[in-house]
Scaffold this motif. Structure first.
Motif, PDB file in Angstrom:
ATOM      1  N   UNK A  82       0.972  -1.379  -0.172  1.00  0.00           N
ATOM      2  CA  UNK A  82      -0.183   0.340   0.190  1.00  0.00           C
ATOM      3  C   UNK A  82       0.784   1.418   0.229  1.00  0.00           C
ATOM      4  N   UNK A  83       1.634   1.424   0.765  1.00  0.00           N
ATOM      5  CA  UNK A  83       2.684   2.505   0.469  1.00  0.00           C
ATOM      6  C   UNK A  83       3.803   2.849  -0.268  1.00  0.00           C
ATOM      7  N   UNK A  84       3.840   1.753  -0.954  1.00  0.00           N
ATOM      8  CA  UNK A  84       5.128   1.941  -2.436  1.00  0.00           C
ATOM      9  C   UNK A  84       3.992   1.946  -3.600  1.00  0.00           C
ATOM     10  N   UNK A  85       2.933   1.512  -3.729  1.00  0.00           N
ATOM     11  CA  UNK A  85       1.376   2.340  -4.138  1.00  0.00           C
ATOM     12  C   UNK A  85       1.425   3.602  -4.390  1.00  0.00           C
ATOM     13  N   UNK A  86       1.920   4.176  -2.472  1.00  0.00           N
ATOM     14  CA  UNK A  86       1.089   5.715  -3.081  1.00  0.00           C
ATOM     15  C   UNK A  86       2.611   6.272  -2.874  1.00  0.00           C
ATOM     16  N   UNK A  87       3.388   5.396  -3.135  1.00  0.00           N
ATOM     17  CA  UNK A  87       4.908   6.510  -3.191  1.00  0.00           C
ATOM     18  C   UNK A  87       5.343   5.920  -4.500  1.00  0.00           C
ATOM     19  N   UNK A  88       4.911   5.140  -5.642  1.00  0.00           N
ATOM     20  CA  UNK A  88       4.735   5.022  -7.321  1.00  0.00           C
ATOM     21  C   UNK A  88       4.416   6.434  -7.317  1.00  0.00           C
ATOM     22  N   UNK A  89       2.579   6.509  -7.262  1.00  0.00           N
ATOM     23  CA  UNK A  89       1.340   7.478  -7.469  1.00  0.00           C
ATOM     24  C   UNK A  89       2.499   8.539  -7.715  1.00  0.00           C
ATOM     25  N   UNK A  90       2.752   8.730  -6.727  1.00  0.00           N
ATOM     26  CA  UNK A  90       3.459  10.578  -6.610  1.00  0.00           C
ATOM     27  C   UNK A  90       4.205  10.299  -7.549  1.00  0.00           C
ATOM     28  N   UNK A 198      12.914  -3.879   2.563  1.00  0.00           N
ATOM     29  CA  UNK A 198      12.060  -3.152   1.482  1.00  0.00           C
ATOM     30  C   UNK A 198      11.727  -2.293   2.576  1.00  0.00           C
ATOM     31  N   UNK A 199      11.736  -2.003   3.671  1.00  0.00           N
ATOM     32  CA  UNK A 199      11.198  -0.429   4.290  1.00  0.00           C
ATOM     33  C   UNK A 199      12.509  -0.045   4.100  1.00  0.00           C
ATOM     34  N   UNK A 200      13.841  -0.182   3.986  1.00  0.00           N
ATOM     35  CA  UNK A 200      14.126   0.614   3.757  1.00  0.00           C
ATOM     36  C   UNK A 200      14.570   1.492   2.137  1.00  0.00           C
ATOM     37  N   UNK A 201      14.623   0.920   1.710  1.00  0.00           N
ATOM     38  CA  UNK A 201      13.863   1.021  -0.058  1.00  0.00           C
ATOM     39  C   UNK A 201      13.505   1.686  -0.104  1.00  0.00           C
ATOM     40  N   UNK A 207      10.890   8.956   1.690  1.00  0.00           N
ATOM     41  CA  UNK A 207      12.006  10.823   2.722  1.00  0.00           C
ATOM     42  C   UNK A 207      12.321  11.661   1.745  1.00  0.00           C
ATOM     43  N   UNK A 208      12.696  11.165   0.614  1.00  0.00           N
ATOM     44  CA  UNK A 208      12.914  12.509  -0.481  1.00  0.00           C
ATOM     45  C   UNK A 208      12.049  13.291  -0.604  1.00  0.00           C
ATOM     46  N   UNK A 209      10.896  12.519  -1.046  1.00  0.00           N
ATOM     47  CA  UNK A 209       9.612  12.819  -1.650  1.00  0.00           C
ATOM     48  C   UNK A 209       8.896  13.660  -0.261  1.00  0.00           C
ATOM     49  N   UNK A 210       9.155  13.412   0.678  1.00  0.00           N
ATOM     50  CA  UNK A 210       9.098  14.685   2.178  1.00  0.00           C
ATOM     51  C   UNK A 210       9.148  15.391   2.121  1.00  0.00           C
ATOM     52  N   UNK A 222      -3.091  17.693   4.374  1.00  0.00           N
ATOM     53  CA  UNK A 222      -4.427  17.767   3.605  1.00  0.00           C
ATOM     54  C   UNK A 222      -3.406  17.525   1.894  1.00  0.00           C
ATOM     55  N   UNK A 223      -2.891  18.197   1.489  1.00  0.00           N
ATOM     56  CA  UNK A 223      -3.196  17.710   0.005  1.00  0.00           C
ATOM     57  C   UNK A 223      -2.256  16.344   0.145  1.00  0.00           C
ATOM     58  N   UNK A 224      -1.751  16.231   0.987  1.00  0.00           N
ATOM     59  CA  UNK A 224      -0.933  14.644   0.754  1.00  0.00           C
ATOM     60  C   UNK A 224      -1.241  13.683   1.661  1.00  0.00           C
ATOM     61  N   UNK A 225      -2.260  13.781   2.142  1.00  0.00           N
ATOM     62  CA  UNK A 225      -2.806  12.636   3.241  1.00  0.00           C
ATOM     63  C   UNK A 225      -2.415  11.379   3.230  1.00  0.00           C
ATOM     64  N   UNK A 226      -2.754  10.973   1.993  1.00  0.00           N
ATOM     65  CA  UNK A 226      -2.941   9.340   2.121  1.00  0.00           C
ATOM     66  C   UNK A 226      -1.096   9.062   1.820  1.00  0.00           C
ATOM     67  N   UNK A 227      -0.345   9.763   1.473  1.00  0.00           N
ATOM     68  CA  UNK A 227       0.700   9.314   1.528  1.00  0.00           C
ATOM     69  C   UNK A 227       1.530   9.239   2.658  1.00  0.00           C
ATOM     70  N   UNK A 228       0.676  10.410   3.640  1.00  0.00           N
ATOM     71  CA  UNK A 228       1.289  10.477   5.066  1.00  0.00           C
ATOM     72  C   UNK A 228       0.539   8.785   5.430  1.00  0.00           C
ATOM     73  N   UNK A 229      -0.719   8.335   5.774  1.00  0.00           N
ATOM     74  CA  UNK A 229      -0.814   7.725   6.257  1.00  0.00           C
ATOM     75  C   UNK A 229      -0.373   5.914   6.025  1.00  0.00           C
ATOM     76  N   UNK A 230       0.010   5.898   5.147  1.00  0.00           N
ATOM     77  CA  UNK A 230       0.217   4.635   4.020  1.00  0.00           C
ATOM     78  C   UNK A 230       1.419   4.804   5.417  1.00  0.00           C
ATOM     79  N   UNK A 231       2.792   5.174   5.328  1.00  0.00           N
ATOM     80  CA  UNK A 231       3.397   5.003   6.035  1.00  0.00           C
ATOM     81  C   UNK A 231       3.543   5.269   7.600  1.00  0.00           C
ATOM     82  N   UNK A 232       2.665   5.809   7.748  1.00  0.00           N
ATOM     83  CA  UNK A 232       2.046   5.937   9.700  1.00  0.00           C
ATOM     84  C   UNK A 232       1.589   4.365   9.776  1.00  0.00           C
ATOM     85  N   UNK A 233       0.967   3.629   8.767  1.00  0.00           N
ATOM     86  CA  UNK A 233       0.739   2.689   9.055  1.00  0.00           C
ATOM     87  C   UNK A 233       1.082   1.350   8.519  1.00  0.00           C
TER      88      UNK A 233
END
Length: 486
Positions: A82-90, A198-201, A207-210, A222-233
């Motif tokens: 799920x987190x990788x999918x959000x990173x790839x989307x951005x 996997x987490x490292x890569x 982190x660079x996106x952040x 607000x604009x990138x809520x899924x980006x933050x929430x998937x990593x928190x999860x």
């Protein structure tokens, strides 16, 4: 003096002093492993708790079951995707596309020290057919078979366990992974080594996106809520799994029990471990490799005594010497299991062991019934006639036999036996559809005008009479089995 104390005392007698470790002393220590530690482990294998510690990775992490530990592994796997999918989307957006690349630790250190203009390694242009996506992008497709591999015990397989034939995964893992010790709970260690990879890569890109988001967005959360929430999860799922596997004394005990089991496999002339849920040819094949963890070729430096205060190197040669770090780990493991070895098994431990090994377990006192490890939650004291029938059915099933009207009190003919079976099935089916009790009822059969029986193999049924251990309604904690009494 028990075997544990005997093993400890014997080692104290042969322990090498400074400059005493040579081939002869190594032979003594290996003989100690064979003659004292192996018999100790033979005794320990009779303890259900010891077996559970050894099998934790296979039964609780790698098994395709619904146990909580396995659910946590699956949760981490899903969270990574799920987190990788959000990173790839951005990463598909122009403002982030340049960040979608793999970075290694050396590159990051160079850039921090010299800046991005520092000399970079010259790489060949990728071929047209090569997959040039970064690892974080590839993770969207879940390239791993699993995060856990049961064959990491008794000897580490030491790879990512991926379904893809993409060699970049193994190359990257070889550069990333730490030197993982072989002795101990290898399944759990390799699980977290894979997760860390996997987490490292993933975080390398995240982190660079952040940083870029925080610099360019007026409302990043607000604009990138899924980006933050998937990593928190993802972080929460990993922490939950770590708390389950690594916190408290259980992790230390698993390491100790697995280490002693590895000594047994390496030094027993023909180990037989039917309870280990591992093919005999696998652990016998790995016995020789395990032996290298305890004794290897080293450069031996020899000295001469010059005078009372001076020694002088006299030569160097290759010699087969025991690995003292491994021997010290074995000694520590023996200390760790001392209480487990010496304490008498409780009724709860015996019941817990039985319900993981058999589909149907019937405990005579207190009256308890387990189906597929789940306590049925029926108050059998209020249903004595049905209890008597189920107890007799289970006892006869252990002998691949059935019961007739002559086995039960108050049953005078075949019709009364049918009524007794009907009532037992009714009590079992009072639970919700598909419940363990209802599943057990489906295995109760009756031959027309003949015997009743349970449609199970003898190895699937166990009757436990623990009265000799003082087991009764007052001494056995029913809450240990998470039962709900009706």
């Amino acid at each position: 003096m028990d075997r544990l104390e005997l093993a400890q005392r014997k080692y104290q007698q042969i322990a090498p002093g400074p400059l005493e470790l040579d081939e002869e002393k190594s032979d003594e220590i290996e003989a100690w492993l064979r003659k004292y530690v192996v018999p100790l482990v033979s005794d320990l294998q009779r303890n259900p708790a010891f077996r559970r510690y050894v099998k934790f990775g296979v039964e609780r992490l790698a098994a395709e079951t619904d146990v909580p530990e396995r659910q946590q592994v699956v949760a981490v796997s899903n969270a990574l995707v799920a987190c990788a999918s959000e990173v790839a989307r951005l990463g598909d957006r122009d403002e982030f596309r340049d960040l979608m690349r793999d970075r290694d630790l050396l590159q990051e250190l160079n850039e921090r020290k010299y800046g991005t203009s520092s000399l970079q390694e010259v790489t060949e242009e990728p071929k047209a057919e090569e997959d040039t996506r970064c690892i974080a992008e590839k993770m969207v497709e879940q390239p791993w078979f699993d995060l856990v591999m049961s064959l990491d015990f008794p000897y580490l397989e030491d790879h990512l366990f991926v379904a893809s034939d993409d060699s970049s995964f193994d190359d990257a893992f070889t550069k990333f992974r730490p030197n993982i010790p072989v002795l101990g709970d290898g399944i759990t260690r390799m699980l977290f080594a894979r997760i860390d990879f996997w987490v490292h890569h993933l975080k390398g890109v995240w982190n660079q996106m952040l940083v870029r988001i925080m610099k360019t967005s007026d409302d990043p959360h607000g604009e990138y809520e899924p980006f933050f929430m998937t990593m928190i999860h993802l972080d929460k799922c990993v922490e939950n799994l770590k708390a389950t596997c690594l916190s408290g004394d259980d992790g230390r005990m698993r390491d100790a029990c697995c280490t002693l089991m590895q000594v047994y496999i390496a030094y027993h002339p023909r180990p037989e471990l039917p309870w280990l849920v591992l093919r005999e040819d696998i652990y016998q094949a790995k016995a020789g490799i395990l032996g290298l963890e305890f004794r290897r070729l080293f450069e031996l430096i020899e000295y001469n005594q010059v005078d009372a205060r001076t020694i002088q190197e006299s030569g160097r040669r290759q010699a087969s010497i025991v690995v003292m770090d491994a021997i010290q780990q074995v000694l520590a493991a023996i200390d760790d299991v001392a209480e487990l070895y010496r304490r008498e098994l409780s009724p709860e431990e015996i019941i817990n062991e039985a319900r993981t090994q058999h589909r149907l377990v019937v405990v005579t006192k207190p009256r308890l019934v387990f189906w597929d490890a789940v306590e049925l939650g029926i108050n059998w004291n209020r249903k004595s006639a049905s209890w008597e029938m189920l107890l007799h059915l289970a006892a006869h099933a252990e002998q691949l036999d059935g019961i007739d009207q002559y086995d039960l009190s108050g049953v005078m003919d075949n019709r009364a036996l049918s009524v007794r079976k009907f009532n037992l099935c009714k009590h079992l089916r009072n639970a919700e559809v598909g419940s363990p009790a209802a599943q057990l009822a489906a295995h109760l059969e009756k031959v027309p005008r003949g015997e009743c029986y349970i449609d199970l193999q003898p190895s699937e049924v166990k009757v436990l009479d623990l009265e000799r251990l003082g087991a009764d309604e007052w001494t056995v904690d029913r809450n240990e089995f998470s039962s709900i009494q009706n």
